[in-house]
Design a protein around this motif. Structure first.
Motif, PDB file in Angstrom:
ATOM      1  N   ILE A 189    -136.764 -30.497  15.363  1.00  0.00           N
ATOM      2  CA  ILE A 189    -136.367 -29.295  14.623  1.00  0.00           C
ATOM      3  C   ILE A 189    -137.367 -29.022  13.493  1.00  0.00           C
ATOM      4  O   ILE A 189    -137.776 -27.875  13.257  1.00  0.00           O
ATOM      5  N   ALA A 190    -137.770 -30.102  12.806  1.00  0.00           N
ATOM      6  CA  ALA A 190    -138.756 -29.945  11.732  1.00  0.00           C
ATOM      7  C   ALA A 190    -140.063 -29.392  12.304  1.00  0.00           C
ATOM      8  O   ALA A 190    -140.708 -28.528  11.695  1.00  0.00           O
ATOM      9  N   GLY A 191    -140.432 -29.870  13.499  1.00  0.00           N
ATOM     10  CA  GLY A 191    -141.652 -29.380  14.142  1.00  0.00           C
ATOM     11  C   GLY A 191    -141.565 -27.889  14.435  1.00  0.00           C
ATOM     12  O   GLY A 191    -142.534 -27.138  14.247  1.00  0.00           O
ATOM     13  N   SER A 192    -140.387 -27.464  14.868  1.00  0.00           N
ATOM     14  CA  SER A 192    -140.186 -26.049  15.137  1.00  0.00           C
ATOM     15  C   SER A 192    -140.348 -25.223  13.852  1.00  0.00           C
ATOM     16  O   SER A 192    -141.051 -24.217  13.831  1.00  0.00           O
ATOM     17  N   LEU A 193    -139.720 -25.672  12.782  1.00  0.00           N
ATOM     18  CA  LEU A 193    -139.844 -24.965  11.501  1.00  0.00           C
ATOM     19  C   LEU A 193    -141.307 -24.856  11.095  1.00  0.00           C
ATOM     20  O   LEU A 193    -141.782 -23.803  10.672  1.00  0.00           O
ATOM     21  N   TYR A 194    -142.008 -25.969  11.250  1.00  0.00           N
ATOM     22  CA  TYR A 194    -143.427 -25.998  10.875  1.00  0.00           C
ATOM     23  C   TYR A 194    -144.221 -24.960  11.678  1.00  0.00           C
ATOM     24  O   TYR A 194    -144.980 -24.160  11.122  1.00  0.00           O
ATOM     25  N   ALA A 195    -143.989 -24.966  13.001  1.00  0.00           N
ATOM     26  CA  ALA A 195    -144.741 -24.052  13.870  1.00  0.00           C
ATOM     27  C   ALA A 195    -144.487 -22.594  13.493  1.00  0.00           C
ATOM     28  O   ALA A 195    -145.414 -21.786  13.415  1.00  0.00           O
ATOM     29  N   HIS A 196    -143.239 -22.268  13.228  1.00  0.00           N
ATOM     30  CA  HIS A 196    -142.905 -20.873  12.932  1.00  0.00           C
ATOM     31  C   HIS A 196    -143.286 -20.488  11.509  1.00  0.00           C
ATOM     32  O   HIS A 196    -143.401 -19.310  11.190  1.00  0.00           O
ATOM     33  N   TYR A 197    -143.469 -21.481  10.676  1.00  0.00           N
ATOM     34  CA  TYR A 197    -143.876 -21.176   9.305  1.00  0.00           C
ATOM     35  C   TYR A 197    -145.382 -20.930   9.236  1.00  0.00           C
ATOM     36  O   TYR A 197    -145.847 -19.904   8.734  1.00  0.00           O
ATOM     37  N   ILE A 198    -146.151 -21.859   9.800  1.00  0.00           N
ATOM     38  CA  ILE A 198    -147.606 -21.740   9.735  1.00  0.00           C
ATOM     39  C   ILE A 198    -148.112 -20.695  10.730  1.00  0.00           C
ATOM     40  O   ILE A 198    -149.184 -20.135  10.576  1.00  0.00           O
ATOM     41  N   THR A 199    -147.347 -20.475  11.780  1.00  0.00           N
ATOM     42  CA  THR A 199    -147.624 -19.545  12.889  1.00  0.00           C
ATOM     43  C   THR A 199    -148.831 -19.943  13.753  1.00  0.00           C
ATOM     44  O   THR A 199    -149.223 -19.206  14.665  1.00  0.00           O
ATOM     45  N   PHE A 200    -149.403 -21.105  13.448  1.00  0.00           N
ATOM     46  CA  PHE A 200    -150.491 -21.612  14.288  1.00  0.00           C
ATOM     47  C   PHE A 200    -150.352 -23.136  14.363  1.00  0.00           C
ATOM     48  O   PHE A 200    -150.147 -23.785  13.338  1.00  0.00           O
ATOM     49  N   ILE A 201    -150.439 -23.686  15.573  1.00  0.00           N
ATOM     50  CA  ILE A 201    -150.470 -25.148  15.676  1.00  0.00           C
ATOM     51  C   ILE A 201    -151.605 -25.575  16.584  1.00  0.00           C
ATOM     52  O   ILE A 201    -151.965 -24.865  17.528  1.00  0.00           O
ATOM     53  N   ASP A 202    -152.187 -26.715  16.257  1.00  0.00           N
ATOM     54  CA  ASP A 202    -153.161 -27.340  17.161  1.00  0.00           C
ATOM     55  C   ASP A 202    -152.973 -28.852  17.079  1.00  0.00           C
ATOM     56  O   ASP A 202    -152.223 -29.331  16.211  1.00  0.00           O
ATOM     57  N   PRO A 203    -153.593 -29.617  17.969  1.00  0.00           N
ATOM     58  CA  PRO A 203    -153.298 -31.061  18.023  1.00  0.00           C
ATOM     59  C   PRO A 203    -153.567 -31.790  16.708  1.00  0.00           C
ATOM     60  O   PRO A 203    -152.963 -32.822  16.431  1.00  0.00           O
TER      61      PRO A 203
END
Ligand SMILES: Nc1ncnc2c1ncn2[C@@H]1O[C@H](COP(=O)(O)OP(=O)(O)O)[C@@H](O)[C@H]1O
Ligand SMILES: [Mg+2]
Lengths: 245, 290
Positions: free
Chosen positions: B196-210
């Motif tokens: 869930i924390a990962g989801s929040l992070y992804a939607h907050y930063i709007t960009f994820i990479d490895p």
């Protein structure tokens, strides 16, 4: 109650338990004695499923429990005390006791949803044992803050509380003061009066002869003698095993 | 009005708090030194991002993130259940490398090192969280619920069994309890929340990479858990606040961001070392491990 048949356990050359056979009578205290390294604790570990037997059979209440899982064996009615302290050190004495009472606490949802506190019945049982070991004031003490003797008492209490038909105690009085030794002897005799079946490992002959009904002598993983204390006392083989240690 | 930057820090605190209390559940309450924790964070972030990019609504994405992470948690608990101490840590470390390698190399799904840009800001039932202040409220709400649930678990009889496993697993088995089942659940619950924390992070930063999901990213979280003190959820939250804010003065002193990044990591690693040397029980720790 418990039947051991040709039980065998070797540790890379060390024949810890070597074709060991004996039987435990119900409603009595049987003592398993023998010099250091005779294989007594290994027999306990085999019976409680911690070690897998190389060969042989362990029959408990007419059921073959050889190489069953530790939990299964415990839930079939075997409770035990270890030679070394195995308390839950960061939990209170009370919690150590409550954990022993049943396995309802391993159910996630019922434990999570239930708003009620631990049942009064459980607390009562824990309180009774506290009284038995005369440690009424220590319910909320962390196990790690107890003295060695108190730890042994709490562990004995926990083993008694764990629902069982058969109690195995590995050196409950080793290293404790003479006074505490008396107290533990009293507790064991009280359990015997309640018709409990106990298998006791004890190094001290005097203590054993005083409270045991039957004695089994182990040497190098084999039973070298068994019988009433009076029969064992003068058995030359036993004397030799002990003196030749 | 609270400054935009401060809101940003508070959001990070919220996300890190969930990361840390879920690790605290595994580490401090069950004694599982799970170095694979960061992988569940990655799995949650990627699950949520990929679903959102397919047009699924946020609440579905965040729940799926938790559930998929939980499934991987269950999965990891199976081969590791007999491992103790260093071996357990090593096995979970390998797991984190595997997940990292998959995220990096399964370019068809994750776009590998290019990462996933354009992850939409959450909208829940028409309510828009694009505004950072609203996002902060969402993050705090999720963090609070996570905290309360984990608190409830740890204080319930189930939680007492978990703590008993931490202290002496064999003794728990001897009482007739199935410790595999207990650890299986814990892995799942812990992974659910970090997902869930990962989801929040992804939607907050709007960009994820490895690069957001390497072992380096786990070090601050481990530091928080140890400084807060094993077995203390309150301590974990306090440590999260302190540790997220701690490197911030560097920025105001005027260090360029190219230095601040590595400096943060060094600060966290040094802190971890110091606390292990001088105050191994942390500041609120209740637990003494042999
Ligand atoms: N896990 C083990 N690994 C290797 N050797 C063991 C193990 N457990 C016991 N032994 C050996 O088996 C023998 C019997 O040990 P034990 O059963 O503890 O004796 P007792 O309890 O009668 O003093 C000893 O020689 C001991 O060193
Ligand atoms: Mg022994």
């Amino acid at each position: 109650m418990l039947k051991i048949q040709n039980l065998k356990k070797h540790f890379s050359g060390v024949k810890a338990v070597n074709n060991c056979s004996f039987e435990i009578k119900p409603q009595a205290i049987t003592a398993l004695i023998g010099p250091n390294g005779a294989g007594k604790s290994t027999v306990f570990n085999l019976v409680s499923g911690i070690l897998k037997a190389d060969a042989g059979k362990i029959i408990f209440n007419n059921k073959n429990i050889t190489n069953s899982s530790i939990e299964k064996i415990s839930n079939s009615g075997v409770s035990r005390l270890f030679q070394q302290s195995r308390l839950f050190n960061n939990l209170t004495v009370q919690d150590n006791f409550l954990l022993a009472l049943n396995n309802e606490d391993t159910k996630f949802w019922s434990s999570f949803i239930s708003l009620r506190e631990t049942s009064a019945d459980k607390k009562n049982k824990a309180a009774k044992i506290l009284k038995l070991i005369t440690m009424e004031n220590f319910a909320d003490t962390l196990a790690r803050d107890l003295s060695y003797g108190q730890k042994r008492l709490v562990e004995l209490g926990r083993a008694i509380l764990n629902p069982h038909k058969f109690l195995m105690l590995d050196e409950p009085v080793a290293g404790v003061t003479p006074k505490l030794r008396e107290k533990i002897a009293e507790i064991l005799l009280m359990l015997k009066n309640r018709k409990e079946t106990i298998l006791l490992i004890e190094h001290d002959m005097n203590f054993t002869f005083k409270i045991a009904d039957d004695i089994i002598v182990l040497e190098r993983g084999k039973v070298i003698a068994k019988g009433k204390p009076s029969e064992i006392k003068d058995n030359p083989k036993v004397l030799e095993a002990y003196l030749g240690e | 009005m609270i400054s935009a930057y401060f809101i940003h820090l508070l959001i990070l605190i919220g996300i890190y708090a969930i990361l840390a209390i879920s690790l605290q559940l595994a580490m401090g309450f069950v004694g599982l030194f799970n170095l694979g924790h960061i992988s569940f964070y990655a799995i949650g972030a990627y699950t949520s991002a990929l679903l959102a990019l397919q047009g699924f609504s946020f609440w579905f994405c965040i729940l799926s993130a938790g559930i998929i992470a939980m499934l991987f948690g269950f999965l990891l608990s199976i081969p590791t259940h007999k491992l103790k101490g260093d071996y357990f840590a090593l096995a979970t470390l390998s797991f984190s490398f595997v997940i990292y390698a998959v995220v990096l190399n399964w370019t068809g799904l994750t776009r590998g090192p290019l990462g996933l840009p354009g992850i939409p800001k959450p909208i829940i039932f028409g309510f828009n969280f694009a505004n950072n202040f609203n996002f902060l409220i969402l993050t705090f709400a999720v963090a609070l619920v996570s905290y309360l649930i984990i608190k409830k678990i740890t204080t319930s009889p189930f939680g007492k069994v978990l703590q008993a496993i931490r202290d002496d697993e064999l003794a728990v088995k001897i009482l007739g309890k199935n410790t595999f089942k207990m650890k299986f659940y814990t892995f799942g619950i812990s992974a659910f929340f970090v997902g869930i924390a990962g989801s929040l992070y992804a939607h907050y930063i709007t960009f994820i990479d490895p690069s957001s999901f390497t072992l380096w990213q786990l070090i601050p979280v481990i530091t928080i858990v140890i400084i807060g003190g094993l077995g203390s959820l309150k301590g974990t939250v306090i440590a999260t606040i302190i540790l997220v804010l701690l490197p911030e003065p560097l920025r105001f002193i005027g260090f360029p961001s190219s230095i601040i990044g590595p400096a943060r990591q060094i600060i966290y690693a040094l802190l971890l070392l110091l606390i292990l040397l001088y105050k191994p029980r942390g500041f609120f720790g209740k637990v003494e491990l042999e």
